[in-house]
Design a protein around this motif. Structure first.
Motif, PDB file in Angstrom:
ATOM      1  N   ASP A  90       0.802  -1.221   0.000  1.00 11.26           N
ATOM      2  CA  ASP A  90       0.000   0.000   0.000  1.00 11.26           C
ATOM      3  C   ASP A  90       0.838   1.275   0.000  1.00 11.26           C
ATOM      4  N   ASN A  91       2.085   1.182   0.451  1.00 17.97           N
ATOM      5  CA  ASN A  91       2.894   2.383   0.636  1.00 17.97           C
ATOM      6  C   ASN A  91       4.133   2.486  -0.244  1.00 17.97           C
ATOM      7  N   PHE A  92       4.621   1.353  -0.752  1.00 21.05           N
ATOM      8  CA  PHE A  92       5.910   1.356  -1.440  1.00 21.05           C
ATOM      9  C   PHE A  92       5.906   0.503  -2.702  1.00 21.05           C
ATOM     10  N   ILE A  93       6.814   0.860  -3.609  1.00 18.70           N
ATOM     11  CA  ILE A  93       7.144   0.040  -4.776  1.00 18.70           C
ATOM     12  C   ILE A  93       8.612  -0.345  -4.618  1.00 18.70           C
ATOM     13  N   LEU A  94       8.895  -1.639  -4.662  1.00 17.00           N
ATOM     14  CA  LEU A  94      10.270  -2.132  -4.603  1.00 17.00           C
ATOM     15  C   LEU A  94      10.619  -2.733  -5.948  1.00 17.00           C
ATOM     16  N   ASN A  95      11.746  -2.330  -6.477  1.00 18.14           N
ATOM     17  CA  ASN A  95      12.183  -2.760  -7.787  1.00 18.14           C
ATOM     18  C   ASN A  95      13.523  -3.466  -7.654  1.00 18.14           C
ATOM     19  N   MET A  96      13.526  -4.771  -7.840  1.00 16.25           N
ATOM     20  CA  MET A  96      14.765  -5.556  -7.811  1.00 16.25           C
ATOM     21  C   MET A  96      15.323  -5.580  -9.226  1.00 16.25           C
ATOM     22  N   ILE A  97      16.512  -4.983  -9.404  1.00 18.39           N
ATOM     23  CA  ILE A  97      17.081  -4.827 -10.741  1.00 18.39           C
ATOM     24  C   ILE A  97      18.420  -5.558 -10.825  1.00 18.39           C
ATOM     25  N   ALA A  98      18.533  -6.413 -11.829  1.00 18.18           N
ATOM     26  CA  ALA A  98      19.800  -7.098 -12.099  1.00 18.18           C
ATOM     27  C   ALA A  98      20.138  -6.894 -13.568  1.00 18.18           C
ATOM     28  N   ASP A  99      21.337  -6.400 -13.822  1.00 23.54           N
ATOM     29  CA  ASP A  99      21.853  -6.280 -15.175  1.00 23.54           C
ATOM     30  C   ASP A  99      22.974  -7.308 -15.298  1.00 23.54           C
ATOM     31  N   PHE A 100      22.654  -8.427 -15.915  1.00 15.82           N
ATOM     32  CA  PHE A 100      23.597  -9.540 -15.981  1.00 15.82           C
ATOM     33  C   PHE A 100      24.805  -9.230 -16.866  1.00 15.82           C
ATOM     34  N   ASP A 101      24.611  -8.401 -17.872  1.00 17.78           N
ATOM     35  CA  ASP A 101      25.713  -8.054 -18.774  1.00 17.78           C
ATOM     36  C   ASP A 101      26.783  -7.222 -18.071  1.00 17.78           C
TER      37      ASP A 101
END
Length: 88
Positions: free
Chosen positions: A66-77
């Protein structure tokens, strides 16, 4: 924000960006995978499959509550891994 991260067991230090997102840069894929596992198993967040992207080059998995957006980002290159938390 920090309270949510503590509940998830994510204690790595981060920083605030200009748009007031909180960013944690993980040192390697092991740190990223630990955080990902904790977030994915948590009942405090829900994955948003409509905005998540996974392919051979990148992984961008979005979780919300309800309060947050969490973005797990991995750039494998480029071998870079981060968590971006933004208040809704």
């Amino acid at each position: 924000m920090k309270e949510l991260l503590n509940k998830l067991g994510i204690t790595q230090a981060g920083y605030f960006s200009k748009d007031k997102s909180y960013i944690i840069d993980f040192e390697d894929d092991k740190e990223y995978n630990k955080a990902f596992s904790r977030i994915d198993k948590s009942n405090l967040l829900e994955e948003d499959p409509d905005t998540s992207v996974i392919n051979t080059n990148v992984s961008n998995i979005v979780y919300t509550n309800d309060n947050f957006i969490l973005n797990m980002i991995a750039d494998f290159d480029s071998d870079t891994y981060k968590l971006v938390v933004k208040e809704i």
